[in-house]
Design an enzyme around this catalytic site. Structure first.
Site, PDB file in Angstrom:
ATOM      1  N   LYS A   1     -24.548 -39.519  22.110  1.00  0.00           N
ATOM      2  CA  LYS A   1     -24.615 -38.937  23.151  1.00  0.00           C
ATOM      3  C   LYS A   1     -23.487 -39.405  24.192  1.00  0.00           C
ATOM      4  CE  LYS A   1     -28.209 -37.748  26.743  1.00  0.00           C
ATOM      5  NZ  LYS A   1     -29.843 -38.271  26.987  1.00  0.00           N
TER       6      LYS A   1
ATOM      7  N   GLU B   1     -38.684 -27.991  20.024  1.00  0.00           N
ATOM      8  CA  GLU B   1     -39.016 -29.219  21.187  1.00  0.00           C
ATOM      9  C   GLU B   1     -40.011 -28.427  22.200  1.00  0.00           C
ATOM     10  OE1 GLU B   1     -35.646 -31.471  22.939  1.00  0.00           O
ATOM     11  OE2 GLU B   1     -36.395 -30.495  25.013  1.00  0.00           O
TER      12      GLU B   1
ATOM     13  N   LYS C   1     -28.074 -31.472  17.640  1.00  0.00           N
ATOM     14  CA  LYS C   1     -28.646 -31.363  19.111  1.00  0.00           C
ATOM     15  C   LYS C   1     -27.971 -30.578  20.159  1.00  0.00           C
ATOM     16  CE  LYS C   1     -32.050 -33.670  21.230  1.00  0.00           C
ATOM     17  NZ  LYS C   1     -31.783 -33.757  22.735  1.00  0.00           N
TER      18      LYS C   1
ATOM     19  N   GLU D   1     -39.353 -37.969  22.331  1.00  0.00           N
ATOM     20  CA  GLU D   1     -38.100 -37.704  22.814  1.00  0.00           C
ATOM     21  C   GLU D   1     -37.762 -38.103  24.084  1.00  0.00           C
ATOM     22  OE1 GLU D   1     -37.677 -33.230  20.834  1.00  0.00           O
ATOM     23  OE2 GLU D   1     -36.306 -33.839  22.469  1.00  0.00           O
ATOM     24  N   SER D   2     -36.451 -39.200  24.346  1.00  0.00           N
ATOM     25  CA  SER D   2     -36.019 -39.656  25.306  1.00  0.00           C
ATOM     26  C   SER D   2     -36.895 -40.634  26.139  1.00  0.00           C
ATOM     27  CB  SER D   2     -36.072 -38.298  26.518  1.00  0.00           C
ATOM     28  OG  SER D   2     -35.544 -37.378  26.062  1.00  0.00           O
TER      29      SER D   2
ATOM     30  N   ASN E   1     -40.396 -33.698  24.139  1.00  0.00           N
ATOM     31  CA  ASN E   1     -39.914 -34.264  25.153  1.00  0.00           C
ATOM     32  C   ASN E   1     -40.497 -34.871  26.496  1.00  0.00           C
ATOM     33  OD1 ASN E   1     -37.311 -35.277  26.076  1.00  0.00           O
ATOM     34  ND2 ASN E   1     -36.009 -33.240  26.107  1.00  0.00           N
TER      35      ASN E   1
ATOM     36  N   GLU F   1     -29.232 -41.335  18.777  1.00  0.00           N
ATOM     37  CA  GLU F   1     -28.437 -40.014  19.315  1.00  0.00           C
ATOM     38  C   GLU F   1     -27.181 -40.407  19.493  1.00  0.00           C
ATOM     39  OE1 GLU F   1     -30.453 -36.469  20.740  1.00  0.00           O
ATOM     40  OE2 GLU F   1     -29.476 -37.258  22.836  1.00  0.00           O
TER      41      GLU F   1
HETATM   42  O1  LIG Z   1     -30.529 -36.329  28.769  1.00  0.00           O
HETATM   43  C1  LIG Z   1     -30.435 -35.454  29.983  1.00  0.00           C
HETATM   44  O2  LIG Z   1     -29.919 -35.683  30.890  1.00  0.00           O
HETATM   45  C2  LIG Z   1     -30.441 -34.064  29.690  1.00  0.00           C
HETATM   46  C3  LIG Z   1     -30.226 -33.235  30.683  1.00  0.00           C
HETATM   47  C4  LIG Z   1     -30.790 -31.724  30.552  1.00  0.00           C
HETATM   48  C5  LIG Z   1     -31.152 -31.367  29.206  1.00  0.00           C
HETATM   49  C6  LIG Z   1     -31.225 -32.004  28.286  1.00  0.00           C
HETATM   50  C7  LIG Z   1     -31.064 -33.452  28.439  1.00  0.00           C
HETATM   51  N1  LIG Z   1     -31.006 -34.176  27.397  1.00  0.00           N
HETATM   52  C8  LIG Z   1     -31.605 -33.890  25.989  1.00  0.00           C
HETATM   53  C9  LIG Z   1     -32.353 -34.804  25.464  1.00  0.00           C
HETATM   54  O3  LIG Z   1     -33.448 -34.571  25.245  1.00  0.00           O
HETATM   55  C10 LIG Z   1     -31.854 -36.191  25.182  1.00  0.00           C
HETATM   56  O4  LIG Z   1     -30.508 -36.260  24.669  1.00  0.00           O
HETATM   57  C11 LIG Z   1     -32.859 -36.944  23.890  1.00  0.00           C
HETATM   58  O5  LIG Z   1     -34.066 -36.744  23.736  1.00  0.00           O
HETATM   59  C12 LIG Z   1     -32.704 -38.620  24.054  1.00  0.00           C
HETATM   60  O6  LIG Z   1     -32.927 -38.934  25.265  1.00  0.00           O
HETATM   61  P1  LIG Z   1     -32.562 -40.278  26.135  1.00  0.00           P
HETATM   62  O7  LIG Z   1     -32.940 -41.538  24.978  1.00  0.00           O
HETATM   63  O8  LIG Z   1     -33.250 -40.633  27.071  1.00  0.00           O
HETATM   64  O9  LIG Z   1     -30.903 -40.341  26.234  1.00  0.00           O
END
Ligand SMILES: O=C(O)c1ccccc1NCC(=O)[C@H](O)[C@H](O)COP(=O)(O)O
Length: 263
Positions: free
Chosen positions: A62, A170, A123, A221-222, A191, A60
């Site tokens: 970001k 999601e 996204k 995700e995340s 997520n 991503e």
């Molecule tokens: O990333 C955040 O802080 C966030 C806060 C509020 C709503 C959504 C958010 N993130 C979106 C995502 O789901 C992530 O960008 C994506 O899954 C990647 O996650 P990561 O690897 O933990 O950066």
């Protein structure tokens, strides 16, 4: 709903109205022409299913986030190189955050990322069909967040289908998953970040993934920083979306290679 998500959605609504007035669609079309980018669609779902030689990860772009603040200072021209590094590292697709205020994203970044010829996921916090018209110009897939759309998910899925845009739906809990399955989602993202508290819990993925039928492609995700965590998650999901740990790394290509490699 958390204050953060409430705030993000309220701001998004205001910005969409401004975007409509500023004719962003025309701007995207011009940039596509300038950079010679084609709109040829590539399916993320297929890419995930066909990937055997490495772990299928979607990386991503970001620049910042509510949980981390600024992650990387990026100019739009940098996006091409970042996407290339991700591709060389072995990413099977690229997620591009387009929400500007909280995530520092832009729709124009989609065009630069598309130069990589990998499938691109838009996204964002999609709450207006106009955002799907924008995605239709340049993206392959689009994120639809059940907690933001609720019962309106059906009409957004239908419209995405009309546009031949692949939706990644999601979810974060059983109720949202039931809704996604009832509406026939074929690509579901679980997520691990609770958008109410912003807390990560990979157990959410372990709990929800077994409830999803086999024919549906599952994306975690995340929250992934370490290879061991990712390898464990692949016992539950078919693909994984990773942002922060890659963007924070000194060497994006090496980090993606390290995470995606099966060796
Ligand atoms: O990333 C955040 O802080 C966030 C806060 C509020 C709503 C959504 C958010 N993130 C979106 C995502 O789901 C992530 O960008 C994506 O899954 C990647 O996650 P990561 O690897 O933990 O950066």
């Amino acid at each position: 709903m958390s204050n953060t998500l409430k705030e993000i959605l309220a701001e998004r609504k205001k910005l969409i109205e401004m975007e409509k007035r500023s004719n962003i669609l025309e701007d995207i079309r011009k940039l596509k022409e300038e950079l010679g980018v084609e709109r040829k669609r590539i399916s993320l779902r297929k890419k995930i299913k066909l990937c055997n030689d490495r772990y299928p990860i979607i990386t991503e772009i970001k620049p910042k986030s509510p949980s981390k603040g600024r992650i990387m200072e990026i100019k739009e021209e940098d996006v091409k190189e970042i996407a290339e590094k991700m591709k060389r590292g072995g990413a099977i697709g690229i997620s591009v955050l387009t929400e500007p205020k909280f995530f520092g994203g832009s729709y124009r970044n989609l065009v630069y990322a598309k130069l990589s010829k990998l499938p691109i996921l838009m996204k964002d916090f999609v709450i207006d069909k106009y955002q799907l018209d924008i995605a239709n110009e340049i993206s392959d897939s689009v994120l639809l967040i059940v907690s933001a759309l609720k019962e309106r998910l059906g009409e957004f899925l239908d419209y995405a289908d009309d546009l031949n845009l692949e939706p990644l739906v999601e979810v974060h809990n059983e109720e949202e998953l039931d809704l996604a399955l009832d509406f026939g989602a074929k690509l579901i993202g679980i997520n691990s970040r609770d958008l109410k508290t912003l807390k990560i819990d990979l157990n959410t993925i372990k709990r929800l993934a077994p409830l999803i039928p086999k024919k549906v492609v599952k994306v975690g995700e995340s929250g992934i920083y370490k290879k061991e965590e990712l390898v464990e998650m692949f016992n539950y999901v078919d693909g994984y979306l990773i942002g922060s740990s890659i963007m924070e790394s000194d060497d994006i290509e090496r980090k993606v290679k390290e995470l995606s490699s099966k060796e």
